[in-house]
Design a protein around this motif. Structure first.
Motif, PDB file in Angstrom:
ATOM      1  N   LYS A 195     -20.794  34.845 -26.462  1.00 21.59           N
ATOM      2  CA  LYS A 195     -21.517  35.978 -25.872  1.00 21.59           C
ATOM      3  C   LYS A 195     -20.871  37.291 -26.314  1.00 21.59           C
ATOM      4  O   LYS A 195     -21.565  38.229 -26.683  1.00 21.59           O
ATOM      5  CB  LYS A 195     -21.511  35.875 -24.347  1.00 21.59           C
ATOM      6  CG  LYS A 195     -22.312  36.964 -23.662  1.00 21.59           C
ATOM      7  CD  LYS A 195     -23.568  36.430 -23.058  1.00 21.59           C
ATOM      8  CE  LYS A 195     -24.383  37.500 -22.374  1.00 21.59           C
ATOM      9  NZ  LYS A 195     -25.483  36.966 -21.564  1.00 21.59           N
ATOM     10  N   ARG A 196     -19.557  37.332 -26.273  1.00 24.47           N
ATOM     11  CA  ARG A 196     -18.866  38.536 -26.746  1.00 24.47           C
ATOM     12  C   ARG A 196     -19.094  38.763 -28.227  1.00 24.47           C
ATOM     13  O   ARG A 196     -19.299  39.895 -28.678  1.00 24.47           O
ATOM     14  CB  ARG A 196     -17.370  38.429 -26.446  1.00 24.47           C
ATOM     15  CG  ARG A 196     -17.019  38.625 -24.974  1.00 24.47           C
ATOM     16  CD  ARG A 196     -15.527  38.579 -24.763  1.00 24.47           C
ATOM     17  NE  ARG A 196     -15.170  38.922 -23.394  1.00 24.47           N
ATOM     18  CZ  ARG A 196     -13.937  38.893 -22.920  1.00 24.47           C
ATOM     19  NH1 ARG A 196     -12.928  38.513 -23.698  1.00 24.47           N
ATOM     20  NH2 ARG A 196     -13.703  39.214 -21.648  1.00 24.47           N
ATOM     21  N   HIS A 198     -21.687  37.848 -29.923  1.00 22.24           N
ATOM     22  CA  HIS A 198     -23.079  38.269 -30.052  1.00 22.24           C
ATOM     23  C   HIS A 198     -23.235  39.756 -29.710  1.00 22.24           C
ATOM     24  O   HIS A 198     -23.900  40.504 -30.431  1.00 22.24           O
ATOM     25  CB  HIS A 198     -23.962  37.440 -29.109  1.00 22.24           C
ATOM     26  CG  HIS A 198     -25.355  37.938 -28.978  1.00 22.24           C
ATOM     27  ND1 HIS A 198     -26.310  37.757 -29.954  1.00 22.24           N
ATOM     28  CD2 HIS A 198     -25.971  38.624 -27.968  1.00 22.24           C
ATOM     29  CE1 HIS A 198     -27.456  38.299 -29.556  1.00 22.24           C
ATOM     30  NE2 HIS A 198     -27.268  38.837 -28.363  1.00 22.24           N
ATOM     31  N   GLU A 199     -22.584  40.189 -28.635  1.00 24.80           N
ATOM     32  CA  GLU A 199     -22.720  41.579 -28.217  1.00 24.80           C
ATOM     33  C   GLU A 199     -22.059  42.538 -29.199  1.00 24.80           C
ATOM     34  O   GLU A 199     -22.470  43.698 -29.308  1.00 24.80           O
ATOM     35  CB  GLU A 199     -22.105  41.758 -26.824  1.00 24.80           C
ATOM     36  CG  GLU A 199     -22.919  41.050 -25.732  1.00 24.80           C
ATOM     37  CD  GLU A 199     -22.221  41.028 -24.388  1.00 24.80           C
ATOM     38  OE1 GLU A 199     -21.003  41.331 -24.352  1.00 24.80           O
ATOM     39  OE2 GLU A 199     -22.880  40.700 -23.383  1.00 24.80           O
ATOM     40  N   ASN A 200     -21.058  42.046 -29.927  1.00 28.60           N
ATOM     41  CA  ASN A 200     -20.349  42.901 -30.882  1.00 28.60           C
ATOM     42  C   ASN A 200     -20.908  42.790 -32.294  1.00 28.60           C
ATOM     43  O   ASN A 200     -20.390  43.446 -33.216  1.00 28.60           O
ATOM     44  CB  ASN A 200     -18.851  42.545 -30.903  1.00 28.60           C
ATOM     45  CG  ASN A 200     -18.170  42.882 -29.589  1.00 28.60           C
ATOM     46  OD1 ASN A 200     -18.572  43.811 -28.895  1.00 28.60           O
ATOM     47  ND2 ASN A 200     -17.151  42.119 -29.231  1.00 28.60           N
TER      48      ASN A 200
END
Length: 203
Positions: A195-196, A198-200
């Motif tokens: 998730k991290r 993906h967000e970055n």
């Protein structure tokens, strides 16, 4: 007690991966490291000797102080019950729950993908939405860790119900991942917070 730190704790964590990737061990490690009271929601039933052996092994690996709630179908109610006695809740696992749920439906053994699969998509996602509603209403500091399998990377199942199961689980996993603060993908016992990543991500 540091209430600011407590408020920052993720309310929903998803741990997914293939068979024997270390999902349950990783989820249990997260719970232990929290130092808080833990409740374990088990969706598996002892349907045969192999499953009985698996259940026994998992039970032996858990901390003796953890409370276990066995619930194969009613996940929202199980989470509400677990949240009354613990701060960190482990739900293990969505994969088994979906199998239980599908086989509890009428005509599950006679699935025709073009006529009945939408019924299963809608029904399973309604059950999931009820679970997510309960999670969103949890008191600050409560955390639910959900364990699930990633089944979309293998061969296409040869029978209709298997294909429906794979597709519905994929949708379930996507919806949980969208709501989760952390999403760990397990590879050979190692958890990567995708998730991290993906967000970055950037082009």
């Amino acid at each position: 007690m540091n209430t600011d730190k407590q408020a920052e704790r993720p309310r929903l964590v998803l741990v997914l991966g293939g068979a024997r990737s270390g999902k349950s061990t990783f989820a249990e490690r997260l719970a232990l490291q929290s130092g808080r009271q833990v409740a374990f929601i088990a969706t598996a039933t002892a349907s045969d000797d192999d499953m009985r052996d698996r259940i026994a092994r998992h039970q032996a690996a858990r901390a003796a102080t953890w409370q276990t709630i066995e619930e194969p179908l009613q996940l929202a109610a199980a989470v509400e019950q677990a949240a009354r006695v613990a701060d960190v809740l482990i739900l293990d696992c969505m994969t088994v729950w979906l199998s239980n749920w599908l086989f509890s439906q009428e005509q599950a053994g006679q699935v025709e993908e073009d006529t009945i699969s939408a019924q299963y998509y809608d029904g399973a996602l309604r059950e999931l939405d009820a679970l997510l509603d309960v999670v969103s209403a949890l008191e600050p500091g409560k955390t639910l860790i959900v364990v699930t399998n990633e089944v979309g990377l293998g061969i296409v199942p040869a029978y209709a119900l298997g294909r429906v199961y794979r597709d519905v689980l994929g949708l379930v996993n996507q919806r949980i991942a969208a709501a989760a603060s952390r999403v760990y993908l397990m590879v050979a016992g190692l958890g990567v917070d995708i998730k991290r990543l993906h967000e970055n991500a950037e082009l």
